[in-house]
Write an enzyme that holds these catalytic residues in place. Structure first.
Site, PDB file in Angstrom:
ATOM      1  N   LYS A  35       1.050  11.271 -11.014  1.00  0.00           N
ATOM      2  CA  LYS A  35       0.820   9.683 -10.874  1.00  0.00           C
ATOM      3  C   LYS A  35       1.211   9.492  -9.981  1.00  0.00           C
ATOM      4  CE  LYS A  35       4.037   8.678 -14.624  1.00  0.00           C
ATOM      5  NZ  LYS A  35       4.467   8.184 -15.554  1.00  0.00           N
ATOM      6  N   ARG A 130       4.046   1.076 -26.154  1.00  0.00           N
ATOM      7  CA  ARG A 130       3.262   0.875 -24.296  1.00  0.00           C
ATOM      8  C   ARG A 130       1.533   1.638 -24.518  1.00  0.00           C
ATOM      9  NH1 ARG A 130       5.995   3.949 -19.725  1.00  0.00           N
ATOM     10  NH2 ARG A 130       4.364   5.500 -20.518  1.00  0.00           N
ATOM     11  N   TYR A 244      19.606 -11.624   9.493  1.00  0.00           N
ATOM     12  CA  TYR A 244      19.164 -13.054   8.948  1.00  0.00           C
ATOM     13  C   TYR A 244      20.617 -13.772   7.940  1.00  0.00           C
ATOM     14  CZ  TYR A 244      14.066 -12.107   9.618  1.00  0.00           C
ATOM     15  OH  TYR A 244      13.193 -12.073  10.569  1.00  0.00           O
ATOM     16  N   MET A 292      12.603  -7.128   7.208  1.00  0.00           N
ATOM     17  CA  MET A 292      11.737  -6.170   6.517  1.00  0.00           C
ATOM     18  C   MET A 292      11.168  -4.686   6.963  1.00  0.00           C
ATOM     19  SD  MET A 292       7.568  -7.719   7.692  1.00  0.00           S
ATOM     20  CE  MET A 292       7.963  -9.385   6.406  1.00  0.00           C
TER      21      MET A 292
END
Ligand SMILES: *Cc1c(COP(=O)(O)O)cnc(C)c1O
Length: 349
Positions: A35, A130, A244, A292
């Site tokens: 998956k 679930r 940053y 990023m």
């Protein structure tokens, strides 16, 4: 080339499948869960390598994932779908020959009306809450459903990565109770469950993460290697900051390499001022925030400026990064970004 290089060792995946297969008796079939695009590593390539290793049965999360897989595998191998038969899935289930694990009366009604005679399995809830039918629901329809010849009765363990957790035994007992006497192949164990011992194996196991080198399969062979190119190296003086938010301020003159790779490539911002990369055997700490596309890394202690730094390799695997980032190896794998140059290697066999 300024993107990271992700190397995926298909032989290691095959070896991990064989090792997990060897943990259960020969009559227990070992499937492969592919998956989420083969846990982020490319479902088609991964599935072909697993089929060559001997896997005959595969599982995906949703029917859409069956397309790439059927194309890669051809018509033979069975592909099960954990989410069952959802509205809009009928054509895919039919055309791709998928086997839905039916989770509710609603899904059963849909499946038996739309595709009578088409193979199916049943997912039963044994406490994870679930997916799967509740025991009372199952008991009400069991005789009818069994008369239609399900391929598999399955359930999933919530705490299999904690061998001593009392939930494991409770789910095992619940699974036996709802499936006893059904005379249909049964499956309960994924990677964690395989390691809980033969009681948990039934007729089929469904390993996923262990194939890709992740915990809870401690003995797994590493599958991925990730190298990030150094774009620029600079010397900063004491008192200067990096990245940053000025979250790192140098206390002494520091040589910093800026590597290509960031949170857009699945490298968590939680690694800011915290994670390390490697130059050969030497750890190189991340300085400042992960941005990023870029990460600042200390290289003051190296003899020469490196061309690449290793994020995933022999000194640091997906679970090490996961620990540093406060997550699990599954998430690190499935977040490996689409920008990397991916290379499929055959390792040392
Ligand atoms: C994801 C999944 C698996 C595989 O689990 P791993 O822990 O990755 O081995 C097996 N069965 C079901 C129902 C799953 O959702």
């Amino acid at each position: 080339m300024s993107t990271g290089r992700l190397t995926i060792d298909l032989d290691a995946i095959a070896a991990n499948w064989r090792a997990l297969d060897a943990m259960s008796a020969p009559e227990v079939q070992t499937a492969a869960v592919v998956k989420a695009d083969g846990y982020g590593l490319g479902a088609g390539k991964v599935a072909r390598a697993l089929a060559a290793a001997g896997a005959r049965r595969f599982f995906v999360a949703v029917a859409e994932e069956g397309w790439a897989l059927r194309e890669a595998l051809g018509p033979g191998p069975e592909i099960g779908v954990f989410s069952g038969h959802m509205p809009g899935d009928t054509d895919m289930i039919h055309d791709l020959g998928l086997v839905p694990m039916l989770n509710s009366i609603e899904q059963m009604t849909r499946h038996f009306e739309a595709l009578p005679g088409h193979p199916f399995g049943v997912q039963l809830d044994t406490g994870m809450n679930r997916l799967g039918m509740e025991p009372a629901e199952w008991v009400a329809v069991r005789d009818l459903v069994l008369s239609l010849g399900p391929r598999l009765l399955m359930s999933h363990l919530a705490c299999a990565d904690e061998p001593d957790h009392e939930m494991n035994r409770r789910q095992l007992d619940a699974f036996i109770e709802v499936t006893e006497g059904c005379d249909v192949p049964r499956s309960l164990a994924a990677t964690g469950g395989i390691q809980l011992g033969p009681e948990y194996h039934f007729d089929l196991t469904r390993p996923g993460v262990g194939l890709y080198g992740g915990l809870p399969f401690e003995e797994a062979r590493a599958v991925v290697e990730l190298e990030l190119p150094v774009i620029q190296v600079r010397e900063i003086a004491a008192g200067e900051s990096i990245g940053y938010g000025n979250t790192f301020v140098a206390e002494r003159p520091t040589r910093v390499a800026t590597v290509s790779g960031g949170y857009a490539d699945g490298l968590s911002r939680h690694l800011s001022n915290h994670g390390v990369l490697f130059h050969e055997d030497t750890p190189c700490p991340i300085l400042g925030r992960v941005s990023m596309d870029l990460i600042g890394v200390e290289v003051s202690h190296l003899n020469a400026d490196p061309k690449f730094l290793t994020m995933l390799g022999r000194h640091q695997g997906v679970d090490d990064i996961a620990e540093a980032a406060g997550t699990i190896g599954y998430e690190v794998l499935t977040q490996l970004g689409p920008r990397y140059a991916r290379r499929y290697a055959r390792g040392r066999e």
